[in-house]
Design an enzyme around this catalytic site. Sequence first.
Site, PDB file in Angstrom:
ATOM      1  N   HIS A  28       0.852  -1.189   0.000  1.00  0.00           N
ATOM      2  CA  HIS A  28       0.000   0.000   0.000  1.00  0.00           C
ATOM      3  C   HIS A  28       0.884   1.234   0.000  1.00  0.00           C
ATOM      4  O   HIS A  28       0.927   1.976   0.974  1.00  0.00           O
ATOM      5  CB  HIS A  28      -0.893   0.007   1.247  1.00  0.00           C
ATOM      6  CG  HIS A  28      -1.892  -1.090   1.248  1.00  0.00           C
ATOM      7  ND1 HIS A  28      -2.834  -1.244   0.258  1.00  0.00           N
ATOM      8  CD2 HIS A  28      -2.102  -2.103   2.115  1.00  0.00           C
ATOM      9  CE1 HIS A  28      -3.582  -2.276   0.536  1.00  0.00           C
ATOM     10  NE2 HIS A  28      -3.160  -2.821   1.640  1.00  0.00           N
ATOM     11  N   GLU A  61      -5.773 -10.236   3.137  1.00  0.00           N
ATOM     12  CA  GLU A  61      -5.238 -11.326   3.965  1.00  0.00           C
ATOM     13  C   GLU A  61      -6.362 -12.258   4.435  1.00  0.00           C
ATOM     14  O   GLU A  61      -6.223 -13.495   4.383  1.00  0.00           O
ATOM     15  CB  GLU A  61      -4.489 -10.743   5.177  1.00  0.00           C
ATOM     16  CG  GLU A  61      -3.835 -11.812   6.032  1.00  0.00           C
ATOM     17  CD  GLU A  61      -3.129 -11.251   7.243  1.00  0.00           C
ATOM     18  OE1 GLU A  61      -2.551 -10.139   7.155  1.00  0.00           O
ATOM     19  OE2 GLU A  61      -3.152 -11.915   8.289  1.00  0.00           O
TER      20      GLU A  61
END
Length: 283
Positions: A40, A125
Amino acid sequence: MKIIVATRAGFCSGVKRAIDMTNETLSQKGKIYMLGELIHNKRVVDKFRSLGVEIVKEIPKDTPGAFLITRSHGISPDVIKEVREYGLHLIDTTCPFVKKVQELARYILANGYELILVGDRGHAEIDAVLARLTDLSMVSVISTPSDLLGFVPNTKRVGIVSQTTQSLEFFSQVVGEISKYTQEMLVYNTICEETILRQREVDELSRRADVVVVIGGRNSANTNRLYRIAKKNCSRTIFVEKKEELSREDFKKDDTVLLVSGASTPYEFVEEVKELLLLWDKE
Ligand code: SF4
Protein backbone atom coordinates in the site's frame (compact mmCIF):
# COMPACT_ATOMS: atom_id res chain seq x y z
CA MET A 1 11.60 21.35 17.92
CA LYS A 2 12.49 17.96 19.31
CA ILE A 3 12.00 15.14 16.83
CA ILE A 4 11.74 11.52 17.91
CA VAL A 5 11.68 8.77 15.27
CA ALA A 6 10.08 5.49 16.38
CA THR A 7 12.64 2.68 16.35
CA ARG A 8 10.22 0.58 14.31
CA ALA A 9 9.69 3.02 11.46
CA GLY A 10 10.18 1.81 7.87
CA PHE A 11 9.41 -1.55 6.28
CA CYS A 12 8.56 -4.62 8.36
CA SER A 13 10.44 -7.82 7.53
CA GLY A 14 7.55 -9.22 5.44
CA VAL A 15 7.35 -6.15 3.21
CA LYS A 16 11.13 -5.96 2.93
CA ARG A 17 11.15 -9.60 1.83
CA ALA A 18 8.48 -8.90 -0.82
CA ILE A 19 10.45 -5.90 -2.14
CA ASP A 20 13.68 -7.93 -2.22
CA MET A 21 11.93 -10.73 -4.13
CA THR A 22 10.61 -8.18 -6.64
CA ASN A 23 14.06 -6.62 -7.10
CA GLU A 24 15.50 -10.08 -7.58
CA THR A 25 12.88 -10.80 -10.26
CA LEU A 26 13.75 -7.51 -11.98
CA SER A 27 17.25 -8.83 -12.50
CA GLN A 28 15.84 -11.71 -14.58
CA LYS A 29 15.04 -11.53 -18.28
CA GLY A 30 11.37 -11.49 -19.31
CA LYS A 31 8.05 -9.77 -18.82
CA ILE A 32 7.08 -9.10 -15.21
CA TYR A 33 3.52 -8.70 -13.98
CA MET A 34 2.34 -7.80 -10.51
CA LEU A 35 -1.10 -9.02 -9.44
CA GLY A 36 -2.40 -5.92 -7.66
CA GLU A 37 -0.12 -3.41 -6.00
CA LEU A 38 2.61 -5.16 -4.01
CA ILE A 39 2.25 -2.87 -1.02
CA HIS A 40 0.00 0.00 0.00
CA ASN A 41 2.46 2.63 -1.09
CA LYS A 42 2.02 4.52 -4.33
CA ARG A 43 5.57 5.81 -4.66
CA VAL A 44 7.11 2.38 -4.22
CA VAL A 45 4.68 0.82 -6.68
CA ASP A 46 5.24 3.64 -9.21
CA LYS A 47 8.97 2.99 -9.00
CA PHE A 48 8.43 -0.65 -9.95
CA ARG A 49 6.16 0.50 -12.77
CA SER A 50 8.91 2.78 -14.10
CA LEU A 51 11.25 -0.22 -14.11
CA GLY A 52 8.88 -2.11 -16.42
CA VAL A 53 6.64 -4.03 -14.02
CA GLU A 54 3.03 -4.12 -15.23
CA ILE A 55 0.36 -4.08 -12.57
CA VAL A 56 -2.60 -6.26 -13.56
CA LYS A 57 -5.97 -7.04 -12.00
CA GLU A 58 -6.30 -10.43 -13.65
CA ILE A 59 -3.81 -13.18 -14.38
CA PRO A 60 -2.43 -12.73 -17.92
CA LYS A 61 -3.34 -15.65 -20.16
CA ASP A 62 -1.22 -15.09 -23.24
CA THR A 63 2.35 -14.62 -22.01
CA PRO A 64 3.67 -18.03 -20.92
CA GLY A 65 7.13 -17.77 -19.40
CA ALA A 66 6.45 -14.34 -17.87
CA PHE A 67 6.76 -13.71 -14.12
CA LEU A 68 3.77 -12.99 -11.91
CA ILE A 69 4.51 -11.39 -8.55
CA THR A 70 1.78 -11.71 -5.92
CA ARG A 71 1.32 -9.79 -2.69
CA SER A 72 2.51 -10.50 0.84
CA HIS A 73 -1.13 -10.74 2.01
CA GLY A 74 -1.41 -14.20 0.44
CA ILE A 75 -3.16 -15.71 -2.58
CA SER A 76 -5.97 -18.16 -3.14
CA PRO A 77 -5.43 -21.72 -4.48
CA ASP A 78 -7.32 -20.61 -7.62
CA VAL A 79 -4.56 -18.11 -8.41
CA ILE A 80 -1.93 -20.83 -8.09
CA LYS A 81 -3.97 -23.10 -10.37
CA GLU A 82 -4.40 -20.43 -13.06
CA VAL A 83 -0.74 -19.41 -12.91
CA ARG A 84 0.18 -23.03 -13.64
CA GLU A 85 -2.39 -23.31 -16.39
CA TYR A 86 -1.10 -20.20 -18.19
CA GLY A 87 2.55 -21.22 -17.86
CA LEU A 88 3.67 -18.28 -15.72
CA HIS A 89 6.45 -18.24 -13.12
CA LEU A 90 4.87 -17.48 -9.77
CA ILE A 91 6.76 -15.20 -7.38
CA ASP A 92 4.64 -15.64 -4.27
CA THR A 93 5.71 -13.07 -1.66
CA THR A 94 3.22 -14.22 1.02
CA CYS A 95 4.72 -13.28 4.39
CA PRO A 96 5.59 -16.38 6.50
CA PHE A 97 3.49 -14.94 9.36
CA VAL A 98 0.48 -14.76 7.03
CA LYS A 99 1.08 -18.37 5.96
CA LYS A 100 0.93 -19.34 9.63
CA VAL A 101 -2.57 -17.83 9.93
CA GLN A 102 -3.68 -19.84 6.89
CA GLU A 103 -2.26 -23.06 8.33
CA LEU A 104 -3.82 -22.56 11.76
CA ALA A 105 -7.23 -21.74 10.30
CA ARG A 106 -7.21 -25.04 8.44
CA TYR A 107 -5.91 -26.88 11.50
CA ILE A 108 -8.74 -25.54 13.68
CA LEU A 109 -11.43 -26.67 11.23
CA ALA A 110 -9.75 -30.01 10.53
CA ASN A 111 -9.87 -30.76 14.24
CA GLY A 112 -13.59 -30.15 14.50
CA TYR A 113 -13.57 -26.67 16.02
CA GLU A 114 -15.62 -23.73 14.83
CA LEU A 115 -13.32 -21.02 13.42
CA ILE A 116 -13.40 -17.36 14.35
CA LEU A 117 -11.18 -15.04 12.37
CA VAL A 118 -10.49 -11.68 13.98
CA GLY A 119 -9.80 -9.39 11.06
CA ASP A 120 -11.06 -6.88 8.54
CA ARG A 121 -13.77 -8.33 6.33
CA GLY A 122 -12.75 -7.81 2.70
CA HIS A 123 -9.05 -7.37 3.49
CA ALA A 124 -6.80 -9.33 1.12
CA GLU A 125 -5.24 -11.33 3.97
CA ILE A 126 -8.61 -12.48 5.32
CA ASP A 127 -9.87 -13.23 1.79
CA ALA A 128 -6.81 -15.42 1.16
CA VAL A 129 -7.40 -17.34 4.41
CA LEU A 130 -11.09 -17.90 3.55
CA ALA A 131 -10.19 -19.00 0.02
CA ARG A 132 -8.16 -21.86 1.46
CA LEU A 133 -11.03 -23.28 3.47
CA THR A 134 -13.37 -25.79 1.86
CA ASP A 135 -16.36 -25.34 4.16
CA LEU A 136 -17.26 -21.87 5.44
CA SER A 137 -20.35 -22.95 7.37
CA MET A 138 -18.37 -23.05 10.62
CA VAL A 139 -16.39 -19.85 10.01
CA SER A 140 -17.10 -16.32 11.26
CA VAL A 141 -15.14 -13.12 10.71
CA ILE A 142 -15.24 -10.59 13.52
CA SER A 143 -14.09 -7.19 12.30
CA THR A 144 -15.40 -4.62 14.76
CA PRO A 145 -16.74 -4.46 18.33
CA SER A 146 -20.25 -4.13 16.88
CA ASP A 147 -19.83 -7.58 15.25
CA LEU A 148 -19.62 -8.97 18.77
CA LEU A 149 -22.99 -7.57 19.81
CA GLY A 150 -25.34 -10.53 20.03
CA PHE A 151 -22.76 -12.87 18.49
CA VAL A 152 -22.97 -16.40 19.87
CA PRO A 153 -20.87 -19.22 18.39
CA ASN A 154 -22.73 -22.19 16.91
CA THR A 155 -20.83 -24.70 19.05
CA LYS A 156 -18.98 -24.87 22.34
CA ARG A 157 -15.66 -25.77 20.71
CA VAL A 158 -14.10 -22.71 19.11
CA GLY A 159 -10.71 -21.86 17.62
CA ILE A 160 -9.63 -18.23 17.20
CA VAL A 161 -6.91 -16.72 15.00
CA SER A 162 -6.18 -13.15 14.09
CA GLN A 163 -5.22 -11.17 11.02
CA THR A 164 -1.53 -10.40 11.44
CA THR A 165 -2.04 -6.65 11.76
CA GLN A 166 -5.01 -6.56 14.14
CA SER A 167 -4.84 -4.63 17.38
CA LEU A 168 -3.98 -6.77 20.38
CA GLU A 169 -6.60 -4.95 22.41
CA PHE A 170 -9.41 -5.95 20.04
CA PHE A 171 -8.16 -9.53 19.70
CA SER A 172 -8.19 -9.87 23.51
CA GLN A 173 -11.68 -8.39 23.64
CA VAL A 174 -12.97 -10.98 21.15
CA VAL A 175 -11.30 -13.85 23.05
CA GLY A 176 -12.84 -12.60 26.32
CA GLU A 177 -16.34 -12.31 24.86
CA ILE A 178 -16.31 -15.66 23.02
CA SER A 179 -15.02 -17.48 26.11
CA LYS A 180 -18.37 -16.75 27.80
CA TYR A 181 -20.10 -19.18 25.42
CA THR A 182 -17.55 -21.97 25.02
CA GLN A 183 -16.29 -24.99 26.89
CA GLU A 184 -13.17 -25.50 24.86
CA MET A 185 -11.10 -22.91 23.04
CA LEU A 186 -8.00 -22.93 20.87
CA VAL A 187 -6.57 -19.42 20.89
CA TYR A 188 -3.73 -18.53 18.56
CA ASN A 189 -2.50 -14.99 18.80
CA THR A 190 -1.31 -14.68 15.21
CA ILE A 191 -0.80 -10.93 15.30
CA CYS A 192 2.75 -10.67 14.03
CA GLU A 193 5.26 -9.65 16.66
CA GLU A 194 6.51 -6.75 14.59
CA THR A 195 2.98 -5.35 14.51
CA ILE A 196 2.59 -5.73 18.27
CA LEU A 197 5.92 -4.02 18.97
CA ARG A 198 5.18 -1.21 16.51
CA GLN A 199 1.76 -0.58 18.06
CA ARG A 200 3.15 -0.77 21.59
CA GLU A 201 5.91 1.71 20.82
CA VAL A 202 3.46 4.16 19.24
CA ASP A 203 1.15 3.80 22.23
CA GLU A 204 3.97 4.56 24.67
CA LEU A 205 5.74 7.36 22.78
CA SER A 206 2.60 9.18 21.62
CA ARG A 207 1.66 9.86 25.26
CA ARG A 208 4.75 12.07 25.59
CA ALA A 209 4.54 13.83 22.22
CA ASP A 210 2.93 17.18 21.38
CA VAL A 211 2.48 16.16 17.76
CA VAL A 212 2.55 12.72 16.12
CA VAL A 213 3.09 12.37 12.37
CA VAL A 214 1.96 8.99 11.04
CA ILE A 215 3.43 8.35 7.59
CA GLY A 216 1.94 5.72 5.31
CA GLY A 217 -0.59 4.77 2.65
CA ARG A 218 -4.18 5.88 3.35
CA ASN A 219 -5.41 2.45 2.26
CA SER A 220 -2.98 0.64 4.59
CA ALA A 221 -4.82 -1.10 7.43
CA ASN A 222 -1.81 -1.21 9.74
CA THR A 223 -1.03 2.50 9.24
CA ASN A 224 -4.62 3.45 9.98
CA ARG A 225 -4.42 1.38 13.14
CA LEU A 226 -1.25 3.21 14.26
CA TYR A 227 -3.02 6.51 13.57
CA ARG A 228 -5.94 5.53 15.80
CA ILE A 229 -3.61 4.45 18.63
CA ALA A 230 -1.65 7.72 18.46
CA LYS A 231 -4.76 9.89 18.12
CA LYS A 232 -6.17 8.37 21.31
CA ASN A 233 -3.14 9.70 23.23
CA CYS A 234 -2.28 12.82 21.26
CA SER A 235 -4.98 15.03 19.74
CA ARG A 236 -2.48 16.66 17.35
CA THR A 237 -1.87 13.45 15.39
CA ILE A 238 -1.47 13.96 11.65
CA PHE A 239 -1.72 11.28 8.94
CA VAL A 240 0.28 11.91 5.75
CA GLU A 241 1.36 9.83 2.79
CA LYS A 242 4.23 12.17 1.96
CA LYS A 243 6.02 15.23 3.33
CA GLU A 244 4.26 17.58 0.87
CA GLU A 245 1.02 17.10 2.82
CA LEU A 246 2.43 18.69 5.99
CA SER A 247 1.60 22.30 6.94
CA ARG A 248 4.14 24.56 8.60
CA GLU A 249 1.47 26.04 10.93
CA ASP A 250 0.81 22.63 12.54
CA PHE A 251 4.20 22.74 14.31
CA LYS A 252 5.59 25.03 17.02
CA LYS A 253 9.21 25.62 17.96
CA ASP A 254 8.92 23.98 21.37
CA ASP A 255 6.99 20.89 20.18
CA THR A 256 8.16 17.34 20.73
CA VAL A 257 7.25 15.60 17.46
CA LEU A 258 7.03 11.82 17.10
CA LEU A 259 7.45 10.29 13.65
CA VAL A 260 6.01 6.82 13.06
CA SER A 261 5.33 4.85 9.91
CA GLY A 262 3.26 1.96 8.65
CA ALA A 263 4.87 -1.37 7.79
CA SER A 264 4.85 -0.62 4.06
CA THR A 265 6.43 2.83 4.26
CA PRO A 266 10.08 3.12 3.22
CA TYR A 267 12.36 4.57 5.89
CA GLU A 268 13.47 7.30 3.47
CA PHE A 269 9.93 8.80 3.59
CA VAL A 270 10.33 9.19 7.37
CA GLU A 271 13.71 10.83 6.86
CA GLU A 272 12.23 13.24 4.32
CA VAL A 273 9.62 14.34 6.87
CA LYS A 274 12.31 14.72 9.52
CA GLU A 275 14.46 16.88 7.23
CA LEU A 276 11.54 19.13 6.38
CA LEU A 277 10.66 19.64 10.05
CA LEU A 278 14.29 20.46 10.89
CA LEU A 279 14.32 22.98 8.06
CA TRP A 280 11.16 24.67 9.36
CA ASP A 281 12.63 24.68 12.84
CA LYS A 282 15.67 26.64 11.65
CA GLU A 283 13.60 29.31 9.84
S1 SF4 B 1 3.19 -6.75 9.21
FE1 SF4 B 1 3.98 -8.71 9.95
S2 SF4 B 1 2.71 -10.21 8.92
FE2 SF4 B 1 2.41 -8.32 7.81
S3 SF4 B 1 3.90 -8.43 6.16
FE3 SF4 B 1 4.88 -7.36 7.89
S4 SF4 B 1 5.99 -8.97 9.02
FE4 SF4 B 1 4.50 -9.98 7.68
